[in-house]
Design an enzyme around this catalytic site. Structure first.
Site, PDB file in Angstrom:
ATOM      1  CD  GLU A  17      -2.474  26.396  -3.166  1.00 28.66           C
ATOM      2  OE1 GLU A  17      -1.328  26.337  -2.718  1.00 28.66           O
ATOM      3  OE2 GLU A  17      -3.465  26.100  -2.508  1.00 28.66           O
ATOM      4  CB  CYS A  18      -0.222  25.847 -10.283  1.00 31.69           C
ATOM      5  SG  CYS A  18      -1.944  25.816 -10.838  1.00 31.69           S
ATOM      6  N   GLY A  19       2.022  24.414  -8.811  1.00 29.96           N
ATOM      7  CA  GLY A  19       3.449  24.226  -8.611  1.00 29.96           C
ATOM      8  C   GLY A  19       4.124  23.891  -9.924  1.00 29.96           C
ATOM      9  NE  ARG A  43       3.117  26.785  -5.452  1.00 24.52           N
ATOM     10  CZ  ARG A  43       3.098  27.981  -4.873  1.00 24.52           C
ATOM     11  NH1 ARG A  43       3.537  28.131  -3.629  1.00 24.52           N
ATOM     12  NH2 ARG A  43       2.646  29.042  -5.523  1.00 24.52           N
TER      13      ARG A  43
END
Length: 327
Positions: A17-19, A43
């Site tokens: 996950e990343c945002g 995230r």
């Protein structure tokens, strides 16, 4: 000495996950991006970055390790990020070295013959190593260990005349999951891969005052933006002061949205695929109580993502709900 652990503990954790977040319109777009990244902090807690553009001062970038609240709440820092277009990224290593140098922190920036562009990416490019070797053989010099940098180099090798067209060329060569927010001097760009593995949504600020791209709807709420719609799998949005242009540059594929967005990654107050993340998790608990009934005194959640499921299990089973774990 105790025996060595049989596996890498850090490697055994979820790292998918990343945002990503982008704003076009308000004169202080970076401040809106900082708020959005704060709402997406779940995230990625490892690092964050913001790139902005101002016609007088050009592109400016700040990248820091740590939480958004510890870095992007200082007025003196935010004043270095002027302009009506900005994008940001919160990082939780999905490719590249965990805890690596600041050069691995996004957004990444590249200067092309038609102007500069910055890019922030959530996902994993499954052919990144192959692309990296090929690009290095062709003379590319990589500055990071991130798979996202491959996209910048692929854009540099494209012969297309505009940055959105170069991005199309580049993304046709990558495989895997990618939800991307990018920017030029005057445009905000959002792209979702043809399988729609990771989420990306479009929002509007006020009545035509600006546009927002975000990994989740919860980060629209924090700036008072209105949810417009999800960016569809295989769609590219090119947003300017003239409005939103939708493109379909990729061959259609069967949707493969990551179920863990509903189960774990996303914030419970977000809406994904038209469905509340909270309600999905609660219903999982209801179904679990029906399929696996047990005799117990208490239904106790493991916070935070497990709480709605525990509420659903308790409601369906009639067993008392209670908190026993804090963090």
């Amino acid at each position: 000495m105790p025996p060595a652990h049989p596996f890498d503990v850090d490697a055994d954790k979820l790292k998918e996950e990343c945002g990503v977040y982008g704003v076009l319109g308000p004169k202080d777009a970076a401040n809106f991006v900082a708020l959005g990244l704060h709402a997406l902090q779940h995230r990625g807690q490892e690092a964050g970055g913001i790139v902005s553009h101002d016609m007088g001062e050009g592109f400016n970038s700040v990248r820091r390790f740590g939480y958004v609240r510890d870095n992007f709440t200082k007025a003196s820092l935010m004043e270095t990020l002027p302009g009506p277009v900005a994008i940001g990224h919160v990082r939780y290593s999905t490719a590249g070295k965990k805890g690596a140098a600041i050069r691995d922190v996004q957004p990444f920036f590249g200067e092309f013959s038609m102007g500069g562009a910055a890019i922030a990416h959530n996902g994993n490019l499954t052919n990144a190593e192959e692309l990296r070797r090929e690009l290095i053989d062709r003379g590319a010099i990589f500055q990071s260990s991130s798979d996202t940098e491959c996209i910048i180099h692929l854009m540099a090798h494209s012969m297309a005349k505009t940055i959105p067209d170069r991005m199309e060329d580049a993304l046709r060569k990558v495989e895997g999951a990618c939800s991307i927010v990018a920017m030029t001097r005057t445009k905000l760009i959002g792209v979702r891969d043809p399988m729609g593995v990771r989420p990306l949504v479009l929002g509007e600020i006020g009545e035509g005052e600006g546009w927002v791209l975000s990994s989740e709807t919860c980060a629209l709420d924090i700036i008072g933006a209105r949810f417009v719609r999800e960016v569809e799998p295989g769609e590219m949005l090119v947003i300017s002061e003239d409005g939103v242009e939708s493109r379909r540059p990729f061959r259609p594929k069967s949707p493969k949205f990551c179920i863990f967005e509903h189960v774990y990654f996303s914030r419970p107050d977000s809406i994904l695929g038209g469905r509340s993340v909270y309600e999905t998790r609660r219903q999982i608990g209801v179904e679990l109580a029906r399929e696996v009934p047990v005799e117990a005194d208490l239904v106790c959640p493991v916070p935070d993502s497990g709480t709605p499921a525990a509420i659903g299990y308790a409601a369906e089973s009639g067993i008392e709900f209670g908190l026993g774990i804090t963090r």
